[in-house]
Design a protein around this motif. Structure first.
Motif, PDB file in Angstrom:
ATOM      1  N   UNK A 171      -0.552  -6.586  -2.938  1.00 43.37           N
ATOM      2  CA  UNK A 171      -1.730  -5.873  -3.443  1.00 43.37           C
ATOM      3  C   UNK A 171      -2.143  -6.333  -4.841  1.00 43.37           C
TER       4      UNK A 171
ATOM      5  N   UNK B 251     -20.194   2.499   6.659  1.00 41.91           N
ATOM      6  CA  UNK B 251     -18.956   1.812   6.273  1.00 41.91           C
ATOM      7  C   UNK B 251     -18.494   2.184   4.879  1.00 41.91           C
TER       8      UNK B 251
ATOM      9  N   UNK C  56      -6.688   1.380   4.384  1.00 49.41           N
ATOM     10  CA  UNK C  56      -6.208   0.132   3.820  1.00 49.41           C
ATOM     11  C   UNK C  56      -7.304  -0.903   3.610  1.00 49.41           C
ATOM     12  N   UNK C  57      -8.144  -1.115   4.631  1.00 48.09           N
ATOM     13  CA  UNK C  57      -9.183  -2.136   4.479  1.00 48.09           C
ATOM     14  C   UNK C  57     -10.497  -1.553   3.952  1.00 48.09           C
TER      15      UNK C  57
ATOM     16  N   UNK D 152      -8.333  -9.103   5.032  1.00 41.38           N
ATOM     17  CA  UNK D 152      -9.596  -9.449   4.369  1.00 41.38           C
ATOM     18  C   UNK D 152      -9.921 -10.938   4.553  1.00 41.38           C
TER      19      UNK D 152
ATOM     20  N   UNK E 100     -11.346   4.848   9.920  1.00 36.74           N
ATOM     21  CA  UNK E 100     -11.927   3.595  10.391  1.00 36.74           C
ATOM     22  C   UNK E 100     -12.643   3.675  11.747  1.00 36.74           C
TER      23      UNK E 100
ATOM     24  N   UNK F  85      -1.143   4.442  10.160  1.00 37.10           N
ATOM     25  CA  UNK F  85      -0.475   3.962   8.948  1.00 37.10           C
ATOM     26  C   UNK F  85      -1.481   3.339   7.975  1.00 37.10           C
ATOM     27  N   UNK F  86      -2.500   2.643   8.512  1.00 40.88           N
ATOM     28  CA  UNK F  86      -3.512   2.015   7.638  1.00 40.88           C
ATOM     29  C   UNK F  86      -4.385   3.062   6.954  1.00 40.88           C
TER      30      UNK F  86
ATOM     31  N   UNK G 261       0.806  -1.218   0.000  1.00 41.31           N
ATOM     32  CA  UNK G 261       0.000   0.000   0.000  1.00 41.31           C
ATOM     33  C   UNK G 261       0.837   1.265   0.000  1.00 41.31           C
TER      34      UNK G 261
ATOM     35  N   UNK H 200     -15.678   4.668   4.732  1.00 46.53           N
ATOM     36  CA  UNK H 200     -14.369   4.387   5.337  1.00 46.53           C
ATOM     37  C   UNK H 200     -13.264   4.353   4.276  1.00 46.53           C
TER      38      UNK H 200
END
Lengths: 324, 249
Positions: B124, A246, A252-253, B38, A236, A271-272, A137, A249
């Motif tokens: 990724x 959601x 990262x996720x 995930x 998040x 960081x995410x 990422x 958001x």
């Protein structure tokens, strides 16, 4: 030999991301001394298809079949693989949309064509075919060699830009002859909001974090988004607390975004979170803590309580918009 | 019904990424390994489905392609609640290689639902799950943010720009899942950790398979210019900088 670009339409219209991949594909075609051919699947008017010529497609294959009104991964992949064989393409280009993520890997297996997702620029080398991409990422960049004769790449949004190559595109009807038995998924209902700026399309994003203190304080943030024609987003913890949906958001996720301007309000910058926004052209951060990691990633920063700064920002941007 | 969850063993997402001296690889010494975020959500949802199925879902299996070093991560998945695990004993090379290995190892097995995370947090790639569905010649739905079992049918929500579609696939099928599929990943309990030691972890030898892509060189991200600070009492300056300097508004 040719470069094939799959241009996905949204209710019969193309978006900037499609013009970007056509511009990108046209540049690679030029380097290879060949043609850039766009493939459109679904019901798109000729005037809209012709637009792809403006960005360098010399031909547009149009495959219109009513069974393709909704996405079936197997059917779409079969059609794109057939178009690749039909055009003798040795490079196939996708955007990085959800549809591309669903379909391109299947095309890769069908054609035994190596695939790289999220490419960030032109090939560094044509032989061996080497493309750059982000890994972890954005914590590092990598050069990836595709070893198969046919290469599949998906371009990260806003990494190349839109360039015009004034040319006329010839529109050609294409029939992929897909058997009914290929379709193994059925869409039974659709829920869709209209009229909102989508996060993944937005040029400007206004995003709130825990520093906003509670869902009742979002009004001025939404006001700023309205002034700037921006989409709203959040970190998040905010979506986990249920302060915002959601779907907002970013991180990262959540959603990975790449707007021109990302305004982070009361976001410390875990960081995410930064992994999801690091491709933004300009980042503005407002935070009470001068040590917050968000200032490491930001281009412009204001140290202060977002509740107090936000009304001032709204006033200043509103004044600017009125004068410009 | 049986559910399979594919798991990628990845460095903790807070890891500081270092490159080897010749920049040909990422230096993974002393890295903490975790279940790809995930995949961890996919496992959580699989267990929720099993628990509420009234015995209809007999088993949740986790699977990975990796060397023995991936076993602690598989044990963690068992501790969270998976019933058994399969590891294909090979160093994963690219998504094409990995999907081929999983498809080969599953050729005499039957799972009704196969769950894969939409992306791995290391390279990724966003390709493995959908490649697997093609190698196995199964239908797949990607960008799945919810999955429900309704009698003998499965219904999933697929994210689309501005909303979602409810999709009904023929079974067996592959669901490539993303954010929303489960709320919070589960944390293994002490009892779970004890039980995981005795749960079966089958090791399968790899098939003949090739990779079609190769990572040849890495670079650190370019250093960023320092953040320009604007006084909170003079926000007009920010507007002016965004307009005249960044030329973004």
């Amino acid at each position: 030999m040719s470069v094939l670009i799959y241009t996905e339409n949204f209710d019969g219209k193309f978006k900037k991301a499609n013009f970007e991949i056509v511009s990108y594909g046209a540049e690679i075609a030029q380097q290879l001394g060949t043609d850039a051919i766009a493939l459109s699947i679904g019901n798109v008017a000729d005037d809209e298809l012709k637009q792809l010529g403006t960005y360098g497609a010399t031909k547009v294959l149009s495959f219109n079949d009513e069974r393709f009104a909704t996405l079936d991964n197997q059917a779409y992949a079969t059609a794109i693989a057939r178009a690749t064989e039909h055009t003798g393409a040795n490079v196939v280009i996708f955007s990085n949309s959800n549809t591309s993520k669903a379909v391109a890997p299947r095309v890769s297996v069908k054609l035994k064509a190596g695939m790289v997702f999220g490419v960030t620029g032109l090939p560094k080398n044509l032989d061996p075919f080497t493309v750059p991409k982000k890994v972890f990422h954005g914590k590092a960049f990598a050069d990836v060699v595709i070893k198969s004769p046919v290469k599949i790449i998906s371009l990260a949004q806003n990494s190349f830009g839109v360039t015009e190559h004034p040319s006329e595109a010839v529109i050609e009807t294409f029939a992929a002859d897909i058997d009914d038995s290929t379709f193994k998924t059925k869409v039974i209902s659709v829920e869709k909001a209209t009229g909102k700026v989508l996060l993944t399309d937005a040029e400007i994003i206004v995003s709130g974090g825990r520093g906003m203190k509670g869902p009742e304080n979002w009004k001025p943030l939404e006001e700023l988004a309205e002034i700037l024609g921006a989409a709203t987003a959040c970190s998040r913890p905010v979506s986990d607390e249920g302060w915002r949906p959601h779907s907002e958001h970013v991180g990262q996720t959540g959603k990975i975004v790449a707007p021109n301007l990302y305004i982070a309000l009361g976001i410390s910058g875990a960081i995410q979170h930064l992994a999801g926004v690091s491709s933004s052209k300009v980042i503005v951060a407002v935070n009470t803590d001068p040590e917050a990691p968000v200032f490491q990633a930001a281009d412009y920063g204001i140290i202060g309580d977002v509740q107090k700064v936000l009304p001032k920002l709204n006033e200043a941007f509103r004044k600017f918009k009125a004068e410009n | 019904m049986k559910i399979l969850v594919c798991i990628s063993n990845v460095p903790d997402t807070t890891t500081k990424i270092k490159l080897t001296a010749d920049q040909s690889a990422v230096d993974l010494a002393n890295v903490q390994w975790i279940i790809n975020p995930w995949d961890e959500l996919a496992l959580t949802r699989a267990l929720e489905l099993k628990e509420t199925s009234g015995g209809k879902i007999e088993k949740v299996t986790v699977m990975t392609v990796g060397t023995q070093s991936a076993e602690p991560t598989m044990r963690k998945a068992l501790a969270i609640g998976a019933d058994d695990a399969i590891r294909v004993n090979a160093e994963p090379q690219d998504a094409y290689f990995t999907a081929q290995q999983i498809a080969h190892a599953l050729k005499d097995e039957h799972y009704d639902i196969i769950l894969c995370g939409i992306e791995s947090s290391d390279y990724n790639g966003s390709a493995m799950g959908n490649m697997l569905s093609e190698f196995m010649e199964l239908p797949a739905v990607s960008s799945v943010s919810n999955i429900e079992i309704d009698g003998d049918q499965v219904k999933v929500n697929r994210e689309i720009p501005g909303g979602y579609e409810v999709v009904e696939p023929e079974l067996p099928f592959v669901a490539v899942v993303q954010k929303g599929i489960a709320k919070e990943p589960r944390i293994p309990s002490m009892r779970g950790i004890m039980m995981a030691r005795r749960k079966p972890l089958k090791v399968v030898e790899p098939a003949e398979a090739e990779a079609l892509t190769e990572f040849v060189r890495y670079e650190p991200p370019k250093p960023k210019a320092a953040c320009k600070m604007v006084d909170a009492d003079n926000v007009e300056e920010l507007v002016e900088l965004l307009h005249n300097e960044a030329k973004i508004i």
